[in-house]
Write an enzyme that holds these catalytic residues in place. Structure first.
Site, PDB file in Angstrom:
ATOM      1  CB  CYS A 100      37.447 -42.231  19.346  1.00 31.85           C
ATOM      2  SG  CYS A 100      38.618 -42.122  17.960  1.00 31.85           S
ATOM      3  CG  HIS A 205      34.693 -38.384  18.111  1.00 37.94           C
ATOM      4  ND1 HIS A 205      35.420 -38.184  19.266  1.00 37.94           N
ATOM      5  CD2 HIS A 205      35.548 -38.951  17.214  1.00 37.94           C
ATOM      6  CE1 HIS A 205      36.662 -38.612  19.082  1.00 37.94           C
ATOM      7  NE2 HIS A 205      36.766 -39.080  17.849  1.00 37.94           N
ATOM      8  CD  GLU A 207      32.939 -36.919  21.579  1.00 40.72           C
ATOM      9  OE1 GLU A 207      34.137 -36.916  21.227  1.00 40.72           O
ATOM     10  OE2 GLU A 207      32.179 -37.892  21.443  1.00 40.72           O
TER      11      GLU A 207
END
Length: 228
Positions: A100, A205, A207
């Site tokens: 991002c 994302h 994560e």
């Protein structure tokens, strides 16, 4: 500096864990650290938060993840903390993954920047459009097919939060993932994952999911770069 395991900088890469840093100036760096810690349960891998120029030394870390967050703020903090030049030098040579905002920082060109623009690292030969899907209220989750990571029958759950898109990919950039459909301000296919040699960029994302496949892919990139 936060370290998940002790390190010995004099030990060869063949006998020590891989050392992956996560840039900890701003954004979702602890989430990446947790994902790397999970991977470290199955392979020799050490993860650490990196915040200074001295820690951006290839003798200290083999690779770097630049997390999501706010790209303008991240660049400003890097400049004021005196590590922007070291960061720029590192990403041009060592395996680096930007998610991002991190992908925006890695890029050569960004559009829809704030007034006055922002510092970019200029390593990943792409033009990115910031906040391409709209405001945070336009955040969404979409299944993604990603070359070498997630086949069509096992898509990756892409989480997009004020995410950029890749508008233009340079001749040496491999497009490995696209999102399809109508999402916020975007319609049809849009590029959301790219690789250029030792560099990886994702708009979404990983994560924020429980899926380790993108992190494992990056670790394999690091191994390849080190000749392991």
């Amino acid at each position: 500096m936060t370290t998940l395991a002790p390190t010995n900088t004099t030990t060869s890469t063949a006998t020590r864990p891989l050392r992956v840093g996560v840039l900890g100036l701003q954004g979702a760096y602890t989430e990446h650290l947790y994902m790397l810690q999970r991977l470290g349960q199955t392979m020799p891998l050490e993860a650490r938060i990196v915040k200074t120029a001295a820690e951006l030394d290839p003798a200290q870390i083999d690779a770097l993840i630049i997390p999501g967050g706010e790209s303008t703020a991240m660049a400003l903090v890097a400049e004021r903390s005196g590590c922007l030049d070291a960061l720029r030098e590192f990403v041009h040579k060592q395996p680096t993954w930007g998610t991002c905002a991190g992908m925006i920082l890695l890029s050569t060109t960004a559009t829809q920047t704030k007034q006055g623009g922002q510092n970019l690292l200029g390593a990943l030969d792409i033009t990115v459009q910031r906040n391409a899907f709209g405001k945070q209220t336009e955040s969404f989750i979409a299944p993604l097919t990603i070359d070498g990571i997630a086949p069509a029958d096992q898509p990756f759950e892409g989480i997009f939060i004020r995410a950029p898109i890749v508008e233009v990919a340079g001749p040496h950039v491999q497009v490995i993932g696209k999102v399809d459909g109508d999402h916020g301000l975007q319609h049809g296919e849009r590029i959301v994952a790219v690789r250029q040699g030792h560099l990886l960029g994702t708009s979404f994302h990983p994560e924020l999911t429980k899926d380790l496949r993108v992190h494992a892919y990056f670790v394999q990139m690091v191994r390849e770069a080190l000749g392991l």
